[in-house]
Scaffold this motif. Structure first.
Motif, PDB file in Angstrom:
ATOM      1  N   GLY A  27       2.523 -39.413 100.545  1.00  0.00           N
ATOM      2  CA  GLY A  27       3.448 -40.579  99.816  1.00  0.00           C
ATOM      3  C   GLY A  27       3.100 -41.757 100.309  1.00  0.00           C
ATOM      4  O   GLY A  27       3.453 -42.981  99.923  1.00  0.00           O
ATOM      5  N   GLY A  28       2.246 -41.825 101.402  1.00  0.00           N
ATOM      6  CA  GLY A  28       1.883 -43.178 102.089  1.00  0.00           C
ATOM      7  C   GLY A  28       0.895 -43.836 101.152  1.00  0.00           C
ATOM      8  O   GLY A  28       0.229 -43.188 100.310  1.00  0.00           O
ATOM      9  N   LEU A  29       0.611 -45.094 101.338  1.00  0.00           N
ATOM     10  CA  LEU A  29      -0.436 -45.720 100.753  1.00  0.00           C
ATOM     11  C   LEU A  29      -1.955 -44.921 100.841  1.00  0.00           C
ATOM     12  O   LEU A  29      -2.542 -45.310  99.610  1.00  0.00           O
ATOM     13  CB  LEU A  29      -0.630 -47.392 101.319  1.00  0.00           C
ATOM     14  CG  LEU A  29      -1.485 -48.015 100.706  1.00  0.00           C
ATOM     15  CD1 LEU A  29      -1.227 -48.220  99.074  1.00  0.00           C
ATOM     16  CD2 LEU A  29      -1.638 -49.643 101.244  1.00  0.00           C
ATOM     17  N   ASP A  30      -2.294 -44.664 101.784  1.00  0.00           N
ATOM     18  CA  ASP A  30      -3.628 -44.231 101.747  1.00  0.00           C
ATOM     19  C   ASP A  30      -3.796 -42.906 101.013  1.00  0.00           C
ATOM     20  O   ASP A  30      -4.734 -42.673 100.120  1.00  0.00           O
ATOM     21  CB  ASP A  30      -3.942 -43.785 103.464  1.00  0.00           C
ATOM     22  CG  ASP A  30      -3.098 -42.876 104.273  1.00  0.00           C
ATOM     23  OD1 ASP A  30      -2.140 -42.587 103.705  1.00  0.00           O
ATOM     24  OD2 ASP A  30      -3.334 -42.499 105.184  1.00  0.00           O
ATOM     25  N   ARG A  61      12.411 -35.558 102.065  1.00  0.00           N
ATOM     26  CA  ARG A  61      12.594 -35.065 100.964  1.00  0.00           C
ATOM     27  C   ARG A  61      12.323 -35.861  99.622  1.00  0.00           C
ATOM     28  O   ARG A  61      11.581 -35.492  98.509  1.00  0.00           O
ATOM     29  CB  ARG A  61      14.058 -34.686 100.453  1.00  0.00           C
ATOM     30  CG  ARG A  61      14.225 -33.181 101.262  1.00  0.00           C
ATOM     31  CD  ARG A  61      15.896 -32.850 101.050  1.00  0.00           C
ATOM     32  NE  ARG A  61      16.949 -33.632 101.325  1.00  0.00           N
ATOM     33  CZ  ARG A  61      17.314 -33.573 102.773  1.00  0.00           C
ATOM     34  NH1 ARG A  61      16.962 -32.801 103.486  1.00  0.00           N
ATOM     35  NH2 ARG A  61      18.275 -34.433 103.295  1.00  0.00           N
ATOM     36  N   ALA A  62      12.709 -37.368  99.761  1.00  0.00           N
ATOM     37  CA  ALA A  62      12.615 -38.302  98.612  1.00  0.00           C
ATOM     38  C   ALA A  62      10.902 -38.489  98.639  1.00  0.00           C
ATOM     39  O   ALA A  62      10.381 -38.675  97.542  1.00  0.00           O
ATOM     40  CB  ALA A  62      13.070 -39.594  99.098  1.00  0.00           C
ATOM     41  N   ALA A  63      10.024 -38.360  99.849  1.00  0.00           N
ATOM     42  CA  ALA A  63       8.564 -38.539  99.628  1.00  0.00           C
ATOM     43  C   ALA A  63       8.089 -37.647  98.840  1.00  0.00           C
ATOM     44  O   ALA A  63       7.017 -37.667  98.069  1.00  0.00           O
ATOM     45  CB  ALA A  63       8.119 -38.814 101.085  1.00  0.00           C
ATOM     46  N   ALA A  64       8.375 -36.323  99.241  1.00  0.00           N
ATOM     47  CA  ALA A  64       7.723 -35.163  98.495  1.00  0.00           C
ATOM     48  C   ALA A  64       8.229 -35.424  96.976  1.00  0.00           C
ATOM     49  O   ALA A  64       7.246 -35.097  96.185  1.00  0.00           O
ATOM     50  CB  ALA A  64       8.277 -33.791  99.043  1.00  0.00           C
ATOM     51  N   SER A  65       9.531 -35.676  96.669  1.00  0.00           N
ATOM     52  CA  SER A  65       9.720 -35.904  95.299  1.00  0.00           C
ATOM     53  C   SER A  65       8.759 -36.874  94.440  1.00  0.00           C
ATOM     54  O   SER A  65       8.446 -36.869  93.435  1.00  0.00           O
ATOM     55  CB  SER A  65      11.223 -36.117  95.254  1.00  0.00           C
ATOM     56  OG  SER A  65      12.093 -35.001  95.430  1.00  0.00           O
ATOM     57  N   PHE A  66       8.842 -38.073  95.152  1.00  0.00           N
ATOM     58  CA  PHE A  66       7.852 -39.189  94.750  1.00  0.00           C
ATOM     59  C   PHE A  66       6.635 -38.721  94.462  1.00  0.00           C
ATOM     60  O   PHE A  66       6.085 -39.039  93.457  1.00  0.00           O
ATOM     61  CB  PHE A  66       8.046 -40.269  96.039  1.00  0.00           C
ATOM     62  CG  PHE A  66       7.102 -41.415  95.559  1.00  0.00           C
ATOM     63  CD1 PHE A  66       7.176 -42.209  94.457  1.00  0.00           C
ATOM     64  CD2 PHE A  66       6.086 -41.664  96.422  1.00  0.00           C
ATOM     65  CE1 PHE A  66       6.537 -43.312  94.249  1.00  0.00           C
ATOM     66  CE2 PHE A  66       5.051 -42.659  95.961  1.00  0.00           C
ATOM     67  CZ  PHE A  66       5.355 -43.621  95.123  1.00  0.00           C
TER      68      PHE A  66
END
Length: 129
Positions: A27-30, A61-66
């Motif tokens: 979910g990070g920029l890279d 959890r939000a990052a995985a969903s994103f």
């Protein structure tokens, strides 16, 4: 050459001749840049996104969903894993994530691709020092 062109060239060079590729996306920029570039140069049918919730709270959890939502927007399959127990150290978090990535790669008979920026390398060196 623009930064975008450099990224596309690098992804094409490193992933173009491969079969199935499992993209480790946090979910990070890279890693999001890797996902976008790979979907453009390799084709969605050759990519599987693997994202891992370390179980550290709502942001994880939000990052995985994103990540899975973005993969769906691109027509790319996504597998999401979650830590089965509370993980305390960076080493435990990393080991759990890599066990998940290896399992996804084995199921899909693919190779794992990760994205790192120069800052990631500097951070790793500093942590090890």
């Amino acid at each position: 050459m623009t930064t975008e062109q450099e990224i596309l060239h690098a992804v094409r060079h490193h992933l173009g001749g491969r079969g199935r590729v499992v993209l480790a996306v946090s979910g990070g920029l890279d890693s999001m840049s890797l996902l976008d570039a790979a979907s453009r140069v390799t084709g969605a049918d050759r990519i599987v996104v693997a994202t891992f919730d370390h179980g550290t709270g709502e942001p994880a959890r939000a990052a995985a969903s994103f990540v899975c939502a973005r993969a769906a927007d691109l027509g790319v399959g996504c597998e999401s894993g979650r830590a089965s127990r509370s993980l305390r150290s960076e080493g435990e978090l990393r080991d759990a994530r890599w066990a998940f990535l290896r399992a996804v790669a084995k199921r899909h008979e693919g190779v794992i691709a990760t994205a790192h920026t120069a800052d990631d390398h500097v951070e790793t060196v500093l942590m090890r020092v």
